[in-house]
Write an enzyme that holds these catalytic residues in place. Structure first.
Site, PDB file in Angstrom:
ATOM      1  N   TYR A 594       0.849  -1.186   0.000  1.00  0.00           N
ATOM      2  CA  TYR A 594       0.000   0.000   0.000  1.00  0.00           C
ATOM      3  C   TYR A 594       0.889   1.242   0.000  1.00  0.00           C
ATOM      4  O   TYR A 594       2.119   1.149  -0.071  1.00  0.00           O
ATOM      5  CB  TYR A 594      -0.980  -0.056   1.167  1.00  0.00           C
ATOM      6  CG  TYR A 594      -1.913  -1.254   1.071  1.00  0.00           C
ATOM      7  CD1 TYR A 594      -2.691  -1.453  -0.069  1.00  0.00           C
ATOM      8  CD2 TYR A 594      -1.988  -2.195   2.090  1.00  0.00           C
ATOM      9  CE1 TYR A 594      -3.522  -2.559  -0.184  1.00  0.00           C
ATOM     10  CE2 TYR A 594      -2.815  -3.299   1.986  1.00  0.00           C
ATOM     11  CZ  TYR A 594      -3.579  -3.491   0.848  1.00  0.00           C
ATOM     12  OH  TYR A 594      -4.398  -4.575   0.731  1.00  0.00           O
ATOM     13  N   ARG A 642       2.857  -1.539  11.080  1.00  0.00           N
ATOM     14  CA  ARG A 642       2.961  -2.816  10.356  1.00  0.00           C
ATOM     15  C   ARG A 642       3.868  -2.634   9.156  1.00  0.00           C
ATOM     16  O   ARG A 642       3.709  -1.688   8.374  1.00  0.00           O
ATOM     17  CB  ARG A 642       1.585  -3.312   9.908  1.00  0.00           C
ATOM     18  CG  ARG A 642       1.678  -4.528   8.992  1.00  0.00           C
ATOM     19  CD  ARG A 642       0.353  -5.230   8.768  1.00  0.00           C
ATOM     20  NE  ARG A 642       0.118  -6.223   9.819  1.00  0.00           N
ATOM     21  CZ  ARG A 642      -0.703  -7.275   9.679  1.00  0.00           C
ATOM     22  NH1 ARG A 642      -1.362  -7.474   8.549  1.00  0.00           N
ATOM     23  NH2 ARG A 642      -0.863  -8.128  10.656  1.00  0.00           N
TER      24      ARG A 642
END
Length: 793
Positions: A594, A642
């Site tokens: 992402y 993350r």
């Protein structure tokens, strides 16, 4: 070396050695191999010859071995009870001969910093490699196998023309495999340690691991008895340690004497002896195919597994059993060879994954030297991820209890139910419901589905329940069904959910994961076509560089400086709404390709400005976003990040870079790193397997000194206990297990007999804290058995 009984480093339901069987529908003799050549006279080749000759005495079987009958380059062989069971069924004569020469013991000793810890109940059986070969030689001769020692095998193509079947059991350096390299397509991976096989003329009373911290670096000894008066001794160390210690300049005798001196305490001052011993580097062998025409690979020619889990001879013997059985069961040779590979490949791949975990643990041994002594021992014993907390408890409860006490577990409390603190948040156990995209929001607003989904998992007593990736803008969504936090209405909907969790599941925390899809946005719902562009209604994508995720994907626009500022502000605004919505923890999503992950990976960031190039520059924008979010996120509430610790692709983020990325975020105030991997590029080649991503979390925890959350195919409470107690992670995030069972944590507590503050049943559910009975269990049992004809009166 570490092959034992039951649930062990080399066992598993799919790995059970089966006996060669007689097919109730025998194959057509025209397709049944009669004239067989076996290249290589090691245990695998000899046992194959004996099995095939025993099953069909009229077969003509020739074994070619270039060495003399008594040449052997190892000293002891360890076999598991599982493998011995397969041998017993297939050939009782060989089994009885082996039994007569086995030495057996139960204990493993770990000696580190002058402290010895012993774990019992492991059930080892070993014998000398030379004795094993003699037994197999005798059996082959008795059956009429033609054994040709000191004889080079004819070229493989000639053997293939003159025989019905050619079995290549010629070891890791297989000439047969090399002759057909373009067909078998082998991959040989060298590793980072040097090792040497030696022997001592006395029997260790346990399987012994001894760690020596020398001025040159860490060295380790692996030792085990193989006869009443002899032991195998393997000395191993990293390549750079080996060179620094001068072993590269010593001959065989000098190396042997030097090893004896380094490990004099373990040896009781006794010498070591060698037998054509040489320092070598272990190589993992993997082949894309195991057969070609009537040529088939077996044992080390087909695959290798590191000696630290003791599976080389075991795998070769089990290959022989499976090959013999498949030749009996299948009607044609091609079908038999295909069935053999189909049966054995999953078993071998599983073993190789365990062996890789074990060898890498020893390569990185220095990382763990500072652990508390008992935790270090537990970590060593569970290094392959096949021996687990529960395995060790069954074998030696006293040892496991001592590790738990040192770790700080209250009596009767499994490691997974100990608390953990992140900034101002105390988590009551170590279980996290991992972030899972649900694709069920409308206009970014979470609805009743999210309330029920997250609420149910909160009632299941996990310490922390994470939302899916919550997007910071409409164009930052992955799909039209993704949830957001870019409007006040969305924030109010999330508040409804956090209020339920806090009121209905007190003690459970709820966290939000903020992210932006980047180049992976504007796609269909997962179940309509994952990562496929929308058929209509697409929105424009942005990314660090104008690179599509895969062929056919939309090409994103490269973010300008002004757009970077806008995106940073979007994250900041979303974080403010998250704080107002009552979330206990915020995670910044910098993984899985992402937007922020796209900046970190060199495969997706081709910028030439201040935000691309070196790792420091690739980190710049993610760190700017982190700082903007941390500035508005309440100080007492923790933030995690993350990351993808590897891209599983050449030229991508390396494990070393992942440590630096973790350090950078920690320096900016991250309280923990959520360590995932991959999903950055479409051409990735992940190495899937049980808890396969945890080594990356382990490395970051020890090298960056920051708490970590481990993810990736962690599926059982036994795995969680093992990882926590070994010190490889601080928290474990599980996804699919929580989809299968929203009350996974409560059920884990019930199955372990735990009832305490780490897992609290909601009052309305308390009656379900014990499994319901599924059938009558109180029927009277028979008390008398009558023998002989019944006498009616």
């Amino acid at each position: 070396m570490l092959s034992t009984r039951g649930s062990t480093p080399t066992s598993g339901a799919r790995g059970t050695a089966r006996p060669a069987t007689t097919n109730p529908h025998p194959p057509d003799n025209r397709n049944h191999p009669h004239r067989i050549a076996i290249v290589g006279g090691g245990p695998g080749g000899l046992y194959t010859a004996a099995l095939l000759k025993r099953l069909a005495p009229d077969r003509e079987i020739t074994v070619y071995e270039r060495n003399a009958p008594d040449d052997t380059f190892g000293f002891g062989v360890v076999l598991s009870d599982e493998t011995l069971g397969g041998i017993e069924h297939a050939d009782p004569v060989v089994h009885e001969a082996l039994k007569a020469h086995f030495v057996r013991w139960d204990d493993i000793d770990i000696v580190h910093r002058n402290t010895r810890h012993t774990s019992g109940g492991h059930r080892f059986a070993a014998l000398g490699r030379r004795r094993l070969l003699e037994i197999l030689h005798d059996r082959c001769r008795d059956l009429g196998v033609d054994l040709r020692f000191r004889t080079e095998a004819p070229p493989p193509d000639r053997l293939a023309r003159t025989h019905d079947l050619v079995v290549a059991a010629d070891g890791v350096h297989s000439a047969t495999r090399e002759a057909y390299r373009d067909v078998f397509r082998p991959r040989l991976t060298p590793h980072r340690c040097r090792y040497i096989w030696l022997a001592a003329d006395f029997a260790f009373d346990a399987f012994r691991f001894e760690i020596a911290e020398t001025e040159h670096g860490v060295m380790q000894l692996h030792g085990y008895p193989y006869s009443p008066d002899a032991s195998t001794v393997i000395v191993e160390m990293r390549e750079e340690v080996w060179r620094a210690a001068g072993f590269d300049e010593l001959d065989e005798a000098e190396s042997t004497a030097r090893c004896a001196k380094i490990f004099t305490e373990a040896l009781g001052g006794r010498p070591l002896r060698s037998n054509k011993s040489a320092w070598t580097t272990f190589r993992t062998v993997v082949n894309e195919r195991w057969s070609h025409g009537n040529v088939v690979l077996l044992g080390d020619a087909a695959h290798t597994a590191h000696f630290s889990i003791g599976s080389g001879t075991k795998l070769a013997v089990e290959d022989a059993l499976a090959l013999a059985a498949c030749l009996e069961e299948q009607p044609t040779l091609p079908q038999a060879l295909a069935a053999y590979e189909e049966e054995r490949r999953p078993v071998v791949e599983s073993t190789q994954r365990a062996a890789k975990a074990s060898l890498e643990w020893f390569e990185d041994l220095a990382r763990y030297l500072g652990q508390p002594p008992r935790q270090f021992a537990f970590n060593l014993l569970t290094r392959s991820r096949r021996v687990t907390h529960e395995n060790l408890r069954l074998r030696d409860a006293g040892f496991t209890d001592s590790v738990e006490r040192e770790f700080g577990c209250p009596p009767g409390t499994p490691p997974m139910f100990t608390p953990f603190r992140l900034r101002g948040l105390t988590l009551r156990n170590r279980v996290v419901v991992s972030a899972m995209d649900m694709y069920s929001a409308t206009d970014g607003v979470p609805g009743d589905f999210h309330l029920v989904h997250l609420g149910a998992r909160a009632l299941g007593s996990a310490a922390l329940v994470m939302t899916e990736m919550v997007c910071v803008s409409p164009e930052g969504r992955i799909t039209p069904g993704c949830a957001g936090l870019y409007t006040g209405r969305q924030g109010e909907a999330w508040r409804r959910i956090t209020d339920f969790v806090h009121a209905g599941a007190p003690g459970t925390a709820i966290g939000v994961q903020l992210g932006h899809s980047g180049r992976k946005g504007s796609t269909r719902l997962m179940w309509e076509g994952m990562d496929e562009p929308l058929p209509d209604g697409n929105w424009p994508l942005v990314a660090p560089s104008p690179l599509p995720y895969r062929p056919g994907s939309q090409i994103p626009r490269e973010l300008s400086r002004a757009q970077l500022t806008d995106v940073r502000q979007q994250f900041r605004a979303a974080a403010e709404r998250a704080g107002q919505a009552g979330f206990d923890l915020l995670e910044l999503h910098c993984a899985h390709g992402y937007l922020l992950s796209g900046f970190l990976s060199p495969l997706t960031n081709h910028r030439t400005d201040a935000y691309g190039g070196s790792l420091e520059k690739r980190l710049r924008f993610p760190l700017e976003v982190f700082d903007a979010v941390r500035e508005v996120w309440p100080d007492e509430r923790p933030m995690t990040v993350r990351i993808s610790a590897t891209d599983w692709a050449e030229g991508g983020t390396s494990a070393e870079e992942a440590v630096e990325i973790a350090r950078a975020f920690a320096a900016h105030g991250a309280d923990a790193i959520d360590v995932s991997t991959g999903q950055v590029v479409a051409g990735e080649r992940p190495e899937f397997g049980r808890s396969y991503q945890t080594p990356y979390a382990d490395r970051i925890r020890h090298e960056a000194g920051v708490p970590v959350i481990a993810v990736g195919a962690i599926s059982s409470w036994d795995d969680v206990n093992s990882l926590i107690l070994a010190g490889r992670t601080d928290l474990c995030a599980l996804a699919r297990p929580h989809l299968y069972d929203p009350h996974w944590t409560l059920h884990a507590a019930a199955e372990q007999g735990y009832d305490g503050p780490g897992a609290v049943w909601p009052a309305p559910y308390r009656a379900g804290s014990r499994p319901p009975r599924t059938g009558r269990t109180d029927a009277p049992k028979p008390r008398l058995t009558l023998h002989g004809p019944r006498q009616d009166v």
